[in-house]
Scaffold this motif. Structure first.
Motif, PDB file in Angstrom:
ATOM      1  N   ASN A   1     -82.403  -8.235 -34.280  1.00 24.75           N
ATOM      2  CA  ASN A   1     -82.538  -9.553 -33.674  1.00 24.75           C
ATOM      3  C   ASN A   1     -81.828  -9.677 -32.332  1.00 24.75           C
ATOM      4  N   ILE A   2     -81.192  -8.628 -31.870  1.00 16.16           N
ATOM      5  CA  ILE A   2     -80.402  -8.729 -30.642  1.00 16.16           C
ATOM      6  C   ILE A   2     -81.301  -8.534 -29.424  1.00 16.16           C
ATOM      7  N   TYR A   3     -81.396  -9.570 -28.608  1.00 14.63           N
ATOM      8  CA  TYR A   3     -82.202  -9.501 -27.391  1.00 14.63           C
ATOM      9  C   TYR A   3     -81.507 -10.303 -26.299  1.00 14.63           C
ATOM     10  N   ILE A   4     -82.053 -10.252 -25.099  1.00 12.27           N
ATOM     11  CA  ILE A   4     -81.513 -11.045 -23.997  1.00 12.27           C
ATOM     12  C   ILE A   4     -82.630 -11.884 -23.393  1.00 12.27           C
ATOM     13  N   SER A   5     -82.246 -12.966 -22.729  1.00 10.74           N
ATOM     14  CA  SER A   5     -83.231 -13.872 -22.130  1.00 10.74           C
ATOM     15  C   SER A   5     -83.713 -13.323 -20.791  1.00 10.74           C
ATOM     16  N   LYS A   6     -84.768 -13.948 -20.259  1.00 15.17           N
ATOM     17  CA  LYS A   6     -85.284 -13.525 -18.955  1.00 15.17           C
ATOM     18  C   LYS A   6     -84.260 -13.753 -17.854  1.00 15.17           C
ATOM     19  N   SER A   7     -83.511 -14.843 -17.964  1.00 15.69           N
ATOM     20  CA  SER A   7     -82.496 -15.118 -16.948  1.00 15.69           C
ATOM     21  C   SER A   7     -81.401 -14.053 -16.978  1.00 15.69           C
TER      22      SER A   7
ATOM     23  N   LYS B   1    -108.363  -1.786 -28.262  1.00 20.30           N
ATOM     24  CA  LYS B   1    -109.464  -2.742 -28.152  1.00 20.30           C
ATOM     25  C   LYS B   1    -109.303  -3.630 -26.925  1.00 20.30           C
ATOM     26  N   PHE B   2    -108.088  -3.652 -26.354  1.00 22.47           N
ATOM     27  CA  PHE B   2    -107.847  -4.463 -25.168  1.00 22.47           C
ATOM     28  C   PHE B   2    -108.019  -3.622 -23.910  1.00 22.47           C
ATOM     29  N   PRO B   3    -108.767  -4.117 -22.928  1.00 22.62           N
ATOM     30  CA  PRO B   3    -108.939  -3.382 -21.668  1.00 22.62           C
ATOM     31  C   PRO B   3    -107.591  -3.176 -20.979  1.00 22.62           C
ATOM     32  N   GLN B   4    -107.522  -2.130 -20.185  1.00 18.27           N
ATOM     33  CA  GLN B   4    -106.278  -1.794 -19.500  1.00 18.27           C
ATOM     34  C   GLN B   4    -105.787  -2.951 -18.630  1.00 18.27           C
ATOM     35  N   LYS B   5    -106.701  -3.622 -17.936  1.00 14.07           N
ATOM     36  CA  LYS B   5    -106.308  -4.730 -17.059  1.00 14.07           C
ATOM     37  C   LYS B   5    -105.663  -5.863 -17.851  1.00 14.07           C
ATOM     38  N   VAL B   6    -106.178  -6.113 -19.043  1.00 18.67           N
ATOM     39  CA  VAL B   6    -105.625  -7.179 -19.884  1.00 18.67           C
ATOM     40  C   VAL B   6    -104.208  -6.820 -20.311  1.00 18.67           C
ATOM     41  N   LYS B   7    -104.023  -5.569 -20.720  1.00 18.96           N
ATOM     42  CA  LYS B   7    -102.689  -5.137 -21.144  1.00 18.96           C
ATOM     43  C   LYS B   7    -101.706  -5.126 -19.978  1.00 18.96           C
ATOM     44  N   ASP B   8    -102.164  -4.670 -18.812  1.00 18.91           N
ATOM     45  CA  ASP B   8    -101.276  -4.633 -17.639  1.00 18.91           C
ATOM     46  C   ASP B   8    -100.851  -6.038 -17.220  1.00 18.91           C
ATOM     47  N   LYS B   9    -101.781  -6.984 -17.315  1.00 18.46           N
ATOM     48  CA  LYS B   9    -101.452  -8.367 -16.955  1.00 18.46           C
ATOM     49  C   LYS B   9    -100.402  -8.935 -17.910  1.00 18.46           C
ATOM     50  N   ALA B  10    -100.582  -8.684 -19.197  1.00 18.36           N
ATOM     51  CA  ALA B  10     -99.609  -9.154 -20.189  1.00 18.36           C
ATOM     52  C   ALA B  10     -98.260  -8.471 -19.980  1.00 18.36           C
ATOM     53  N   HIS B  11     -98.308  -7.181 -19.678  1.00 15.84           N
ATOM     54  CA  HIS B  11     -97.099  -6.396 -19.420  1.00 15.84           C
ATOM     55  C   HIS B  11     -96.289  -7.023 -18.279  1.00 15.84           C
ATOM     56  N   TRP B  12     -96.969  -7.352 -17.187  1.00 19.56           N
ATOM     57  CA  TRP B  12     -96.279  -7.929 -16.031  1.00 19.56           C
ATOM     58  C   TRP B  12     -95.723  -9.318 -16.346  1.00 19.56           C
ATOM     59  N   GLU B  13     -96.459 -10.092 -17.130  1.00 18.21           N
ATOM     60  CA  GLU B  13     -95.989 -11.427 -17.512  1.00 18.21           C
ATOM     61  C   GLU B  13     -94.657 -11.345 -18.259  1.00 18.21           C
ATOM     62  N   ILE B  14     -94.488 -10.282 -19.024  1.00 13.81           N
ATOM     63  CA  ILE B  14     -93.258 -10.133 -19.807  1.00 13.81           C
ATOM     64  C   ILE B  14     -92.085  -9.698 -18.937  1.00 13.81           C
ATOM     65  N   ILE B  15     -92.311  -8.763 -18.009  1.00 12.12           N
ATOM     66  CA  ILE B  15     -91.174  -8.171 -17.291  1.00 12.12           C
ATOM     67  C   ILE B  15     -90.868  -8.826 -15.948  1.00 12.12           C
ATOM     68  N   LYS B  16     -91.777  -9.669 -15.441  1.00 12.80           N
ATOM     69  CA  LYS B  16     -91.502 -10.267 -14.132  1.00 12.80           C
ATOM     70  C   LYS B  16     -90.370 -11.282 -14.249  1.00 12.80           C
ATOM     71  N   THR B  17     -89.545 -11.365 -13.198  1.00 13.14           N
ATOM     72  CA  THR B  17     -88.409 -12.299 -13.216  1.00 13.14           C
ATOM     73  C   THR B  17     -88.407 -13.154 -11.956  1.00 13.14           C
TER      74      THR B  17
END
Length: 395
Positions: free
Chosen positions: A207-213, A379-395
């Motif tokens: 359960n140990i994680y950190i926030s985006k900030s 089943k997910f196109p590469q572009k869809v996964k890359d977009k989700a990936h960036w949404e998670i890591i962008k700050t």
């Protein structure tokens, strides 16, 4: 009545080893029984005996020799029932209890290494080393509840923590269960209730994680120590590449990076691992460029090997804790000590908070799948996964 011994290479049980079978036949009726395991390299297929390189050579060779000697006696050839004949050859229940448990366990550890599951092999080596120190020789039949209670007290007397004792007993239990399964031995359940008095506080590492900030704070952190900067860089890189395990980053090879993507196989799964790929965004590439050397097999130049990695991981762990403490960096949900899996849990948690499809998150993280998931993987196109990936890591 006839009998023969063979290494049944058509009946693969695990990655690289096969069952050693005694087979009896009479007037069209057959019956067989597994008496051991081997890999082809440890087996003489002409003489039908294990080679001296076999970890259980002494025990298995003698047992096969006894079976062969009995199979040519008049008493055996005069038997008309294959079940009785097989029982006569094997002396059911007698020889199985004489299986050398330590040798059996070492053989399984060897198999783990051959299937590239070095992390698991390292852990089991420590467990069996400790058990062997307690009892240098141990036949399978000697593993009883009484013996395991004695082993538990032995561990307590030498100052082992309850959590460590439970881990060691669990490892021995897995080897015991495997021995039962591979040799057709009834499980006498000698571990029943063995850990009930081993109380310990469970770590909430999952359960140990950190926030985006907090991620942004780490990105802007200025550290004078090279070791501290490296620890934070690696933690961020784990997060940027989809929450990958530290070990998979540590052993990342140059040829796993192609056309702006990292092609990863989770090392903890050994030969069973399936390759998946994630996009290398600019901030991940910046960290890679900071440490990578030209003409090197691995992306990162640190010494490779099980012992070297475990030493590195331990140093990395304590350095991370020091950085978090000195800079008053908070973890969630209860500000527990940061762990090497924190980037992985952070990636998954932020993804869920953003409402991203759980299956996309799992694909990005290279998570194990069940059979149904495997059918529909990618089943997910590469572009869809890359977009989700960036949404998670962008700050």
């Amino acid at each position: 009545m006839k009998a023969n011994i063979l290494l049944n290479t058509t009946d693969r049980k695990k990655s690289n080893f096969f069952p050693v079978i005694v087979n009896v036949s009479h007037k069209g009726k057959r019956m067989r029984k597994q008496i051991g395991i081997s890999i082809p390299e440890d087996w003489d297929d002409v003489k039908k005996f294990p080679l001296p390189t076999h970890p259980e050579f002494d025990d298995l060779y003698v047992r096969i020799a006894e079976i062969k000697a009995k199979s040519i006696t008049s008493k055996f050839t005069s038997i008309n029932d294959v079940k009785i004949a097989l029982a006569y050859l094997l002396k059911e229940g007698e020889s199985k209890n004489k299986i050398d448990f330590i040798k059996f366990s070492r053989y399984q550890i060897k198999k783990l290494r051959q299937s590239n599951r070095n992390g698991s092999a390292f852990v089991y080596d420590k467990i069996i080393d400790d058990f062997e120190h307690f009892k240098p020789t141990c036949d399978f039949g000697e593993i009883t509840l009484v013996l395991m209670e004695r082993y538990k007290e032995y561990c307590k007397d030498k100052g082992s923590k309850n959590s460590s004792i439970k881990t060691y007993i669990a490892g021995i239990r897995r080897m015991y269960n495997l021995c039962c399964r591979l040799n057709g031995i009834p499980n006498e359940r000698p571990f029943e209730g063995i850990g009930r008095d081993l109380y310990h506080n469970k770590r909430r590492g999952k359960n140990i994680y950190i926030s985006k900030s907090t991620v942004k704070k780490l990105e802007n952190l200025k550290l004078s120590s090279n070791s501290q900067q490296r620890a934070i860089d690696l933690m961020l890189l784990q997060f940027y590449l989809g929450g990958q395990y530290l070990k998979d980053i540590y052993y990342l090879k140059v040829n796993q990076i192609y056309n702006g993507r990292a092609f990863i196989k989770r090392l903890k799964l050994g030969d069973k691992a399936e390759e998946f790929d994630v996009k290398i965004f600019k901030k991940a590439q910046k960290i890679i460029d900071r440490y990578a050397l030209k003409d090197n097999v691995y992306v990162f130049p640190w010494s490779k090997g099980d012992k070297e990695y475990h030493k590195f991981r331990q140093s990395h762990y304590y350095t991370l804790r020091r950085v978090f403490k000195e800079n008053q960096i908070e973890t969630l949900p209860k500000n527990a000590a940061v762990v090497t899996r924190t980037p992985r849990h952070t990636f998954a948690t932020i993804g869920k908070f953003k409402g991203i499809d759980v299956d996309i998150i799992r694909e990005l993280m290279g998570h194990e799948r069940n059979d149904m998931d495997t059918v529909y993987k990618d089943k997910f196109p590469q572009k869809v996964k890359d977009k989700a990936h960036w949404e998670i890591i962008k700050t």
